[in-house]
Structures are given as structure tokens and as C-alpha cells.
Scaffold this active site. Structure first.
Site, mmCIF file in Angstrom:
data_model
loop_
_atom_site.group_PDB
_atom_site.id
_atom_site.type_symbol
_atom_site.label_atom_id
_atom_site.label_comp_id
_atom_site.label_asym_id
_atom_site.label_seq_id
_atom_site.Cartn_x
_atom_site.Cartn_y
_atom_site.Cartn_z
ATOM 1 N N GLN A 235 -9.039 -5.217 -14.326
ATOM 2 C CA GLN A 235 -8.122 -4.269 -13.704
ATOM 3 C C GLN A 235 -8.850 -3.402 -12.688
ATOM 4 O O GLN A 235 -8.366 -3.154 -11.587
ATOM 5 C CB GLN A 235 -7.493 -3.387 -14.774
ATOM 6 C CG GLN A 235 -6.351 -2.540 -14.273
ATOM 7 C CD GLN A 235 -5.215 -3.394 -13.759
ATOM 8 O OE1 GLN A 235 -4.879 -3.327 -12.578
ATOM 9 N NE2 GLN A 235 -4.647 -4.233 -14.603
ATOM 10 N N ASP B 252 -0.930 -12.294 -15.235
ATOM 11 C CA ASP B 252 -0.924 -12.075 -13.788
ATOM 12 C C ASP B 252 -0.561 -13.341 -13.020
ATOM 13 O O ASP B 252 0.040 -13.273 -11.946
ATOM 14 C CB ASP B 252 -2.301 -11.599 -13.320
ATOM 15 C CG ASP B 252 -2.531 -10.120 -13.577
ATOM 16 O OD1 ASP B 252 -1.558 -9.413 -13.897
ATOM 17 O OD2 ASP B 252 -3.687 -9.678 -13.460
ATOM 18 N N GLU C 55 42.890 17.058 -15.698
ATOM 19 C CA GLU C 55 41.866 17.180 -14.656
ATOM 20 C C GLU C 55 42.473 17.715 -13.359
ATOM 21 O O GLU C 55 41.795 17.762 -12.332
ATOM 22 C CB GLU C 55 41.179 15.827 -14.413
ATOM 23 C CG GLU C 55 40.285 15.392 -15.576
ATOM 24 C CD GLU C 55 39.403 14.196 -15.236
ATOM 25 O OE1 GLU C 55 39.571 13.624 -14.137
ATOM 26 O OE2 GLU C 55 38.546 13.852 -16.070
ATOM 27 N N ASN D 284 0.837 -1.201 0.000
ATOM 28 C CA ASN D 284 0.000 0.000 0.000
ATOM 29 C C ASN D 284 0.877 1.257 0.000
ATOM 30 O O ASN D 284 2.101 1.193 -0.130
ATOM 31 C CB ASN D 284 -0.968 -0.017 1.184
ATOM 32 C CG ASN D 284 -0.247 -0.018 2.522
ATOM 33 O OD1 ASN D 284 0.918 0.369 2.637
ATOM 34 N ND2 ASN D 284 -0.936 -0.459 3.553
ATOM 35 N N GLU E 99 1.322 -0.012 -17.499
ATOM 36 C CA GLU E 99 1.847 -1.203 -16.831
ATOM 37 C C GLU E 99 1.522 -2.443 -17.659
ATOM 38 O O GLU E 99 2.394 -3.265 -17.944
ATOM 39 C CB GLU E 99 1.226 -1.305 -15.437
ATOM 40 C CG GLU E 99 1.644 -2.528 -14.651
ATOM 41 C CD GLU E 99 0.856 -2.695 -13.371
ATOM 42 O OE1 GLU E 99 1.261 -3.539 -12.549
ATOM 43 O OE2 GLU E 99 -0.175 -2.011 -13.179
ATOM 44 N N HIS E 100 0.262 -2.597 -18.011
ATOM 45 C CA HIS E 100 -0.188 -3.704 -18.860
ATOM 46 C C HIS E 100 -0.758 -3.128 -20.151
ATOM 47 O O HIS E 100 -1.578 -2.216 -20.106
ATOM 48 C CB HIS E 100 -1.295 -4.515 -18.182
ATOM 49 C CG HIS E 100 -0.960 -4.995 -16.803
ATOM 50 N ND1 HIS E 100 -1.320 -4.290 -15.663
ATOM 51 C CD2 HIS E 100 -0.314 -6.108 -16.365
ATOM 52 C CE1 HIS E 100 -0.912 -4.955 -14.590
ATOM 53 N NE2 HIS E 100 -0.294 -6.058 -14.988
#
EC number: 1.1.1.23
Length: 431
Positions: free
Chosen positions: A261, A363, A417, A214, A329-330
């Protein structure tokens, strides 16, 4: 569910608004997560136990009681219904077979000066995988995170999974057994991420944390990045289905792919893009029909209302442009000849080719990983894979003769350098 057309004067701004979504930059959320991480870092086991009791109402009275034994995992697997057990084994086997093709090996070559150069590939020592928990949990997430780690050669995989009131889905435990997870702790949230990142008296610190969670988990992963590696900051799940109104299309199939979905989460996103105005209308009708009888219709309806959209494009070129802008995503290509579109797709986490390849198969059991970049990050990110659990070291060996010309080059560049010690270090090798 709103409808847009690329011919709308405000199409760009409307699409931008739809795609804009950020949950892990909320100031209150970040303050809460930072506090939890600090408490776990300094308080260890006792704080993890306290927070797990507080947030999950877990009945454990010691941190040791939060760990599940390997016997418990094996028992969960043994007690599975034969049909479910067979399905889980099929999925695990296919995931393992696919990811074995991703393994990278150490390589070396000798240059024209006789120096040996190469790359050493090494598996991470220990990783932590976060698996969403409770009864509505996802055993597929166990397989998708643990199996690539094991294929990569990770020595120890630590799994954390929240168990509200001490309850877990036995299928998650069975999946952990099948995927050969080494240790399982029934903890979740930001406290689990903190425990994995910094370690406690009981929970070992890991090198990398993967897996979805989450907004608290996402924010915690972002906060501990640098102390450990992470796979990605996962946002709400999303799908974009593309079709062109061909004769073989079925509006009910397309609608259900979008709803599969939307039922995930009220903030999940389902986008339909088509070149056919008639097909757009038909899909809208089928969505309403399905919502009348789906078990999670309330969640799906909110998702479609808040973030769903049906988009009409003028032609395939516009369709591809919308896809690459969304970087979903898909991505489902529900067309007769999906291979003809593949080269036009630059940004997508997973591409489902043809109308017999719904996201649902990916999935669970197609084989490729379902942990995918969300929120447009497919522009620069890849699916979780074996390569996420391996790291690389450069190999450089210079022979005495082969070192001299390279040392001269290094000497010149170091002087320019203004790094004199570098220059002298190189110069000693050829003077």
C-alpha cells in the site's frame, strides 16, 4: 513509522490526527479547478486541446486526434505478450463473473387492493470512466470501471486517460479493448472531467463519471456533481492489516502487505493493528528489511513516515473498535478464523479474509471491485458496482376500485399539509 497503543493517554487524539486528511478543499486548488471547468464548458474542444497540450505536452493538433481508434485498441491487445494477455483475460473474466451477480432486475407486486406497485431498473445511457495515465498507469482500473458498466447494460462507455507527451501504456489500451470500451480520449485532469460532464463538439456529455484520479480530478468530480452523477471522491489509498500474533503468522508477509500500500503514493496510508507486542516489533523489523531493497522504497518510506502507524491493542474487542473507527478502504484479517470476526466489522470497503488473501489479489483479479471508499467513507459508502450504473424508477398503478381508499387517505393528509389542489386531485378519484 510511528507506534501507538490504545493504552496511551493521547491515543484518541493521535489516531484522529493520523486519519485527518483532506486534499480537495484547498482554496487555490478549487479556484484553479473551477476556472478550468468554466473554460471547458464555454470553450469546448479548443480549450480541451489547449489544456491538454499545456499540461500533458500532448503532440495532438486537433481534438479529433486525441481520440484513439478501436483498431488501435485491438492492435494493442493483439500485440500483448501471451503471458500478460492471459493474465489480463483471467482478471477480466473474474471481474465480469463477480459483477454479473450484482445485476438488479425490475420487479412488481399486487397489493391487497388490486393495485400494482414495483420498481423499474434501467441502465444509464452513457458513462465516463477516468483512468490514470502515463507509463505508470493501471489497466486494472479500466477493467474495474468498464466491466460493471457493460454488465449493467450501459449503452456507451467513454474512457478518458491522460497521455503525457502522447505516450500511453499499451496494456491500458488492451484492457479497454477487452472491456469493450466504446470510445477513448487521451485527455486527463480537471479538463477531462469537465468535458465529460458538459460535453464538447467532439466529446459527448455523460450521465455519470467514475474512476480515480489526482486531487484535481477529485475536486473536479465534486464540482460537477449534480450536472452528472459521480461514484465517489477518492482520497489516498489505504490498508489496515489486523493480526493477533498467532503461530501461523509471518511477519515478512504482514510487512509486505503494508508496503504494497505504501509504495502507491507518498500520501497512501498503511496501518497495522495487533494484540501482540512481540508481533508489532517483528513487523517493524521486517518493514525496515524490505525497505532496503524495494524499487519504490523512497515513496514507501515517506508514506510510512507521514501516515503509517503500528497500533497495539489489548484484545480483539479493541481491535474491532479501531477497525470500525478507521473504516479502512482495504481491511486484511490475518487470523486463523477470519469468519469469526466478520460480524464485528461494520465499516470497511473490502475485507480480505485470512492470511492467504493479500490486498494485491483483490487489486487485480479476485473479482470484486477495487474502486473502494477511502478516507473513512466506508462508514456510508460501498465499492463501485453494477448498481452504480443502474437507476431505479418507482412503478405505481392503481385500479379504479383500488384507487378509492388510497385517494381518501391522500385527501386527508393533503388537507393537513394545507395543499388544497393535492386534496382535490385525490378527492376526484373517489367522489
Amino acid at each position: 513509522m510511528r507506534q501507538l497503543s490504545t493504552q496511551d493517554a493521547d491515543f484518541d487524539s493521535q489516531l484522529t490526527e493520523l486519519l485527518a486528511f483532506e486534499t480537495v478543499n484547498d482554496a487555490t486548488l478549487l479556484t484553479t479547478v473551477d476556472d478550468i471547468i468554466a473554460r471547458v464548458r464555454h470553450g469546448g474542444d479548443s480549450v480541451v486541446l489547449e489544456l491538454t497540450q499545456q499540461f500533458d505536452q500532448h503532440p495532438a493538433t486537433t481534438t479529433q486526434a486525441l481520440e484513439l481508434s478501436k483498431e488501435a485498441l485491438a492492435e494493442a491487445f493483439a500485440n500483448l505478450d501471451d503471458v500478460v494477455k492471459s493474465a489480463l483475460i483471467t482478471a477480466a473474466t473474474r471481474v465480469k463473473t463477480f459483477h454479473e451477480r450484482q445485476v438488479q432486475e425490475t420487479w412488481q407486486y399486487e397489493d391487497e387492493l388490486g393495485n400494482r406497485l414495483g420498481q423499474k431498473v434501467t441502465a444509464l445511457d452513457r458513462v465516463g470512466i477516468y483512468v490514470p495515465g502515463g507509463l505508470a498507469s493501471y489497466p486494472s482500473s479500466v477493467l474495474m470501471n468498464a466491466i460493471p458498466a457493460k454488465v449493467a447494460g450501459v449503452k456507451e462507455v467513454i474512457m478518458v486517460v491522460p497521455a503525457p507527451k502522447g505516450v500511453l501504456n499499451p496494456l491500458v489500451l488492451a484492457a479497454a479493448h477487452l472491456a469493450k470500451v466504446d470510445r477513448v480520449f487521451t485527455i486527463g485532469g480537471a479538463q477531462a472531467v469537465a468535458a465529460l460532464a458538459y460535453g464538447t463538439e467532439t466529446i459527448p456529455a455523460v450521465d455519470k463519471i467514475t474512476g480515480p484520479g489526482n486531487k484535481y480530478v477529485a475536486a473536479a468530480k465534486r464540482a460537477v456533481f449534480g450536472q452528472v452523477g459521480i461514484d465517489m471522491i477518492a482520497g489516498p489509498s489505504e490498508v489496515l492489516v489486523y493480526a493477533e500474533g498467532e503461530a501461523q503468522d509471518r511477519a515478512d508477509w504482514l510487512a509486505m502487505d503494508l508496503l504494497s500500500q505504501a509504495e502507491h503514493d507518498r500520501i497512501a496510508q498503511a496501518i497495522f493493528v495487533t494484540t501482540s507486542a512481540q508481533q508489532l516489533k517483528e513487523v517493524a523489523i521486517e518493514i525496515e528489511k524490505a525497505l532496503a531493497e524495494l524499487p519504490k522504497a523512497d515513496i514507501a518510506r515517506d508514506s510510512l513516515k507521514n501516515r503509517g502507524v503500528l497500533i497495539l491493542v489489548r484484545d480483539r474487542e479493541e481491535g474491532m473498535a479501531v477497525i470500525n473507527r478507521v473504516a479502512p478502504e482495504h481491511l486484511e484479517l490475518s487470523v486463523d478464523h477470519p469468519d469469526a470476526l466478520l460480524n464485528s466489522i461494520r465499516h470497511a470497503g473490502a475485507i480480505f479474509m485470512g492470511r492467504h488473501t493479500p490486498e494485491a489479489i483483490g487489486d487485480y483479479c479476485a473479482g470484486p471491485n477495487h474502486v473502494l471508499p477511502t478516507s473513512g467513507t466506508a462508514r456510508f459508502s460501498s465499492p463501485l458496482g453494477v448498481y452504480d450504473f443502474q437507476k431505479k424508477s418507482s412503478i405505481i398503478y392503481c385500479s379504479e376500485s383500488g384507487s378509492k381508499p388510497l385517494a381518501q387517505t391522500a385527501d386527508i393528509l393533503a388537507q393537513h399539509e394545507d395543499l388544497e389542489a393535492h386534496a382535490r386531485s385525490a378527492r376526484y378519484r373517489y367522489q
